[in-house]
Every structure is written in C-alpha cells, then in structure tokens.
Scaffold this active site. Sequence first.
Site, PDB file in Angstrom:
ATOM      1  N   SER A  81       9.972   7.342  15.960  1.00 47.99           N
ATOM      2  CA  SER A  81       8.702   6.991  16.594  1.00 47.99           C
ATOM      3  C   SER A  81       8.984   6.720  18.065  1.00 47.99           C
ATOM      4  CB  SER A  81       8.104   5.749  15.913  1.00 47.99           C
ATOM      5  OG  SER A  81       7.868   6.053  14.553  1.00 47.99           O
ATOM      6  N   LEU A  82       8.793   7.741  18.863  1.00 42.50           N
ATOM      7  CA  LEU A  82       9.169   7.643  20.282  1.00 42.50           C
ATOM      8  C   LEU A  82       7.984   7.130  21.105  1.00 42.50           C
ATOM      9  CD1 LEU A  82      11.467   8.262  22.300  1.00 42.50           C
ATOM     10  CD2 LEU A  82      10.530  10.581  22.521  1.00 42.50           C
ATOM     11  N   HIS A  83       6.891   7.859  21.094  1.00 43.62           N
ATOM     12  CA  HIS A  83       5.607   7.476  21.698  1.00 43.62           C
ATOM     13  C   HIS A  83       5.569   7.368  23.222  1.00 43.62           C
ATOM     14  CE1 HIS A  83       4.397   7.117  17.627  1.00 43.62           C
ATOM     15  NE2 HIS A  83       4.936   5.931  17.403  1.00 43.62           N
TER      16      HIS A  83
ATOM     17  N   CYS B 234       3.282   8.577   0.848  1.00 46.29           N
ATOM     18  CA  CYS B 234       3.730   7.772   1.978  1.00 46.29           C
ATOM     19  C   CYS B 234       3.977   6.370   1.420  1.00 46.29           C
ATOM     20  CB  CYS B 234       2.624   7.774   3.024  1.00 46.29           C
ATOM     21  SG  CYS B 234       2.934   6.710   4.422  1.00 46.29           S
TER      22      CYS B 234
ATOM     23  N   CYS C  87       5.035  -3.287  16.935  1.00 46.37           N
ATOM     24  CA  CYS C  87       4.465  -2.217  17.770  1.00 46.37           C
ATOM     25  C   CYS C  87       2.995  -2.548  18.063  1.00 46.37           C
ATOM     26  CB  CYS C  87       4.578  -0.863  17.070  1.00 46.37           C
ATOM     27  SG  CYS C  87       6.286  -0.393  16.765  1.00 46.37           S
TER      28      CYS C  87
ATOM     29  N   SER D 266      11.138   7.442   8.661  1.00 47.40           N
ATOM     30  CA  SER D 266      10.605   7.258  10.006  1.00 47.40           C
ATOM     31  C   SER D 266      11.061   5.906  10.538  1.00 47.40           C
ATOM     32  CB  SER D 266       9.071   7.311   9.940  1.00 47.40           C
ATOM     33  OG  SER D 266       8.522   7.167  11.216  1.00 47.40           O
TER      34      SER D 266
ATOM     35  N   CYS E  87       5.889  -6.319   8.564  1.00 44.74           N
ATOM     36  CA  CYS E  87       6.834  -5.609   9.429  1.00 44.74           C
ATOM     37  C   CYS E  87       7.199  -6.517  10.598  1.00 44.74           C
ATOM     38  CB  CYS E  87       6.193  -4.326   9.942  1.00 44.74           C
ATOM     39  SG  CYS E  87       7.333  -3.278  10.878  1.00 44.74           S
TER      40      CYS E  87
ATOM     41  N   CYS F  70      -0.010  -0.681  16.135  1.00 50.86           N
ATOM     42  CA  CYS F  70       0.070  -0.490  14.682  1.00 50.86           C
ATOM     43  C   CYS F  70      -0.556  -1.660  13.937  1.00 50.86           C
ATOM     44  CB  CYS F  70       1.535  -0.341  14.276  1.00 50.86           C
ATOM     45  SG  CYS F  70       1.761  -0.110  12.502  1.00 50.86           S
TER      46      CYS F  70
ATOM     47  N   CYS G  55      -2.113   7.096   9.792  1.00 53.89           N
ATOM     48  CA  CYS G  55      -0.945   6.446  10.418  1.00 53.89           C
ATOM     49  C   CYS G  55      -1.282   5.126  11.083  1.00 53.89           C
ATOM     50  CB  CYS G  55      -0.381   7.329  11.523  1.00 53.89           C
ATOM     51  SG  CYS G  55       0.506   8.716  10.903  1.00 53.89           S
TER      52      CYS G  55
ATOM     53  N   GLY H 117       6.196  -1.329   7.141  1.00 47.93           N
ATOM     54  CA  GLY H 117       7.588  -1.760   7.203  1.00 47.93           C
ATOM     55  C   GLY H 117       8.478  -0.805   7.972  1.00 47.93           C
ATOM     56  N   GLU H 118       9.675  -1.284   8.291  1.00 53.65           N
ATOM     57  CA  GLU H 118      10.656  -0.481   9.010  1.00 53.65           C
ATOM     58  C   GLU H 118      11.781  -0.144   8.023  1.00 53.65           C
ATOM     59  OE1 GLU H 118      11.336   1.144  11.955  1.00 53.65           O
ATOM     60  OE2 GLU H 118      13.213   1.477  10.907  1.00 53.65           O
TER      61      GLU H 118
ATOM     62  N   GLU I 191       0.813  -1.207   0.000  1.00 55.69           N
ATOM     63  CA  GLU I 191       0.000   0.000   0.000  1.00 55.69           C
ATOM     64  C   GLU I 191       0.851   1.263   0.000  1.00 55.69           C
ATOM     65  OE1 GLU I 191      -4.078  -0.757   2.316  1.00 55.69           O
ATOM     66  OE2 GLU I 191      -2.320  -1.305   3.441  1.00 55.69           O
TER      67      GLU I 191
ATOM     68  N   ASN J 211      -4.604   6.237  16.167  1.00 56.41           N
ATOM     69  CA  ASN J 211      -5.737   5.629  15.465  1.00 56.41           C
ATOM     70  C   ASN J 211      -5.960   4.243  16.032  1.00 56.41           C
ATOM     71  OD1 ASN J 211      -6.479   7.519  13.291  1.00 56.41           O
ATOM     72  ND2 ASN J 211      -4.308   7.297  12.814  1.00 56.41           N
TER      73      ASN J 211
HETATM   74  N1  SAH Z   1       8.396   1.554  10.987  1.00 54.58           N
HETATM   75  C1  SAH Z   1       8.501   2.966  10.889  1.00 54.58           C
HETATM   76  C2  SAH Z   1       7.627   3.586   9.814  1.00 54.58           C
HETATM   77  C3  SAH Z   1       6.202   3.125   9.699  1.00 54.58           C
HETATM   78  S1  SAH Z   1       5.038   3.707  10.855  1.00 54.58           S
HETATM   79  C4  SAH Z   1       8.263   3.611  12.228  1.00 54.58           C
HETATM   80  O1  SAH Z   1       7.940   2.904  13.174  1.00 54.58           O
HETATM   81  O2  SAH Z   1       8.463   4.804  12.367  1.00 54.58           O
HETATM   82  C5  SAH Z   1       4.801   5.408  10.574  1.00 54.58           C
HETATM   83  C6  SAH Z   1       4.339   6.165  11.826  1.00 54.58           C
HETATM   84  O3  SAH Z   1       2.992   5.833  12.196  1.00 54.58           O
HETATM   85  C7  SAH Z   1       5.192   5.850  13.044  1.00 54.58           C
HETATM   86  O4  SAH Z   1       5.467   7.013  13.777  1.00 54.58           O
HETATM   87  C8  SAH Z   1       4.272   4.938  13.827  1.00 54.58           C
HETATM   88  O5  SAH Z   1       4.643   4.855  15.158  1.00 54.58           O
HETATM   89  C9  SAH Z   1       2.931   5.588  13.584  1.00 54.58           C
HETATM   90  N2  SAH Z   1       1.783   4.739  13.919  1.00 54.58           N
HETATM   91  C10 SAH Z   1       1.697   3.409  13.802  1.00 54.58           C
HETATM   92  N3  SAH Z   1       0.493   2.968  14.214  1.00 54.58           N
HETATM   93  C11 SAH Z   1      -0.209   4.065  14.571  1.00 54.58           C
HETATM   94  C12 SAH Z   1      -1.525   4.272  15.055  1.00 54.58           C
HETATM   95  N4  SAH Z   1      -2.358   3.246  15.251  1.00 54.58           N
HETATM   96  N5  SAH Z   1      -1.910   5.537  15.312  1.00 54.58           N
HETATM   97  C13 SAH Z   1      -1.071   6.576  15.096  1.00 54.58           C
HETATM   98  N6  SAH Z   1       0.177   6.440  14.643  1.00 54.58           N
HETATM   99  C14 SAH Z   1       0.617   5.201  14.382  1.00 54.58           C
END
Ligand code: SAH
Length: 342
Positions: A213-215, A104, A115, A190, A111, A118, A332, A158-159, A91, A289
């Site tokens: 992607s810290l979170h 994007c 996480c 990212s 992946c 995700c 995202c 993917g990463e 996608e 999301n």
């Molecule tokens: N693997 C990479 C790139 C793909 S994800 C990474 O982890 O950065 C792209 C972004 O979307 C990342 O910041 C990820 O943490 C965020 N993301 C993933 N799932 C999400 C969700 N359910 N809601 C909001 N952001 C999300």
Amino acid sequence: MKTNIKNYNLDELQEIVQELGEKKYRAEQIFNWLYKENVQSFDEMTNLPNSFREKLKEKFELHIFKIIVKQTSKDGTKKYLFDVLDGNAIESVLMEYKYGKTICVSSQIGCKMGCKFCASTGIKFVRSLETGEIIEQLQAIERDENIKISNLVFMGIGEPLDNFDNVMKAIKILNNPKGINMGARHISISTSGLVPNIYRLADEKLQCTLSISLHAATDEKRSQMMPVNDAYNIEELMKACRYYIEKTNKRISFEYALAKDNNDNLEDAKQLIKLLKGMLCHVNLIPINKIDNGKFTKSTNENIIKFRDYLNEHGIVATIRRELGSDIDAACGQLRKKEVNK
Ligand code: SAH
C-alpha cells in the site's frame, strides 16, 4: 477457552494424536475432516473411535463462527460479520470475478497502523487473529454459500505482517494438498509497509503475491496519509521490495488510492514513475473510498484515467481496480461494523 484445533498444522496434529496414544495416521483423518469435509463438530469425524473423539473434545475446541450479519451488494459482493466467540466480531468479504471467487479476510481485530484514509483506523485494536480464525473465515463462507473459494486476499481489517506467524501458518495450512489445497499463487498479502517483515516474508520464499500500500511517491505526502512511513520511509520500503523480488522472482503489486487534489495530479504520476522505473511491478489504482470524517475524497474519473494512461505511456503497467461492494460498505478501507464497534 480450550485451544482451537484449527490452530495446528498437520505436523503438530501428528504429535498431538501420538501424545493422546493414537497412531500417527489419525492426524491425517482429522485434517481431512477439518479441511476437505469442512465439518462443524468432532462428532462428525465418524472414522475416529468414539473414545478418541471424546479425548479430543476434552482438550480442544472446533471454533465455528456464527454469522451475525450478511449483506449482499447489487454487484453480488457479500459482506459477512462473524462472531469469533470471545465477544469480538470480524468482517470478511466475498467477491465474484470471472476467474473465480475471492475472499478478502481480516488478519486482526482492529488495526494499529493508523492510515488516515482507512475506516479501520477508527476501530480500537483488540488483538491479532489466531491461525484457525483466519482459515475459518474462508470455511464459514464456503459452508454458508456451498461454494469453493479459489482466491484469498489479506486486505480486510488489520495489518497481516503485524500478525506474521499466524498469517504464515494459515497460508501453509491453506496450501496443504491434503486439505484446502489453495496454492500460494492464489493468495495475496497486502501490507502498509512493515519493512522488517517484508524481509522475513521474502525469506519464506512463498509464491504469494505481495501488495504494497504505497499511495504516495514522496515521503512528505506518504507520511501525511500513513504514519508507518515515519518508521520506514519510502527508500527503505523500496529496498525491501527489491529484496523481495530478488528472492521470489515475483512481481509486486503497488496499491495507489487516488485522492482528489492530494496525490492524483501528473506531478505525482511523474514521481511514481521515477520511483518504480525498471522494477518488476504493477500499479493498482484504487479510487479512494471516502470514510466518515475523512479528509480524503475520490478523484474524478477523468483524473484517474489520465493518471493510469500517463503511467502506462511511461512503461509502468497500471490498472484501475474495479470497485465492488461499495453500497454495503464492503469496498477497500470501508470495513467497519458500526453496531459492534466498542
Ligand atoms: N493493512 C494492510 C491490509 C488492509 S487494507 C494494508 O495496509 O495493505 C487493504 C487495502 O485497502 C490497502 O491497500 C489500503 O491502503 C486500502 N485502503 C484502505 N482504506 C481505503 C480507502 N478508504 N479507499 C481505498 N482504499 C483503501
């Protein structure tokens, strides 16, 4: 399957054409057809001798993606599902901003990072994408929409730093002024935090934006959301980020998805401030999301605004990311096509 001609950079194409008994300048002609003209077959490369085109066809393929599904959101965001020709599908999302069009892209089929919040986590990891498959996502959409895309973000499935070599090569091909000519400044990578490859990326000294992607600002919370934190904790991650800034002089963008009652209260904001104080950075707050079966739900708007204001008041530049395409599962972390998910 024969190799995709889009997996090669210009230097490699020059070697290839010479091996096939042709002059070096033929490589630039091919490169021009591929990336300036965005042709779909070797036969369209009309300034190449017929016999040479036949030789190319014998050795290489020009992979052109088929669109399986295209969905358009109320806000104009478009999601594409492409057939990548080996039975797999990927996608990509096209977003419209005031300053231009952004794609994007996915970097892998599935992946490995796991996480918890995700949607990609539910997809079986199949393989990394080839260089040409990364570029073809942009070109397929440019052909379909008859547009020029100005920005590219590696935020699809993917990463990207787990597919380091192909991602780097794709970026350099995208950069080439003899082809697509997209400047590195228009490209963002990212990562969930693959520390060794953040060092490698820093040493490449590209002018790409790095998003982390810290979170969460503590290991305890981050490990609950992202298993990668058990391999490379926040301290190691921050060290790598400081190295990246030192080498590139570029501001890092920290992604922080706000999940209700999880990482969204003022105590979390305080810890985040402590962590990022004095760093050349920017915080991108994403309303999380919710995914199917996910335990993380979106913070309230009020909380998100409070969180942002608190960071800004304490010297950390923070903005809330506009949500695009959520009605077509293109926001995202939502990318995951159920029909083709094996
Ligand atoms: N693997 C990479 C790139 C793909 S994800 C990474 O982890 O950065 C792209 C972004 O979307 C990342 O910041 C990820 O943490 C965020 N993301 C993933 N799932 C999400 C969700 N359910 N809601 C909001 N952001 C999300």
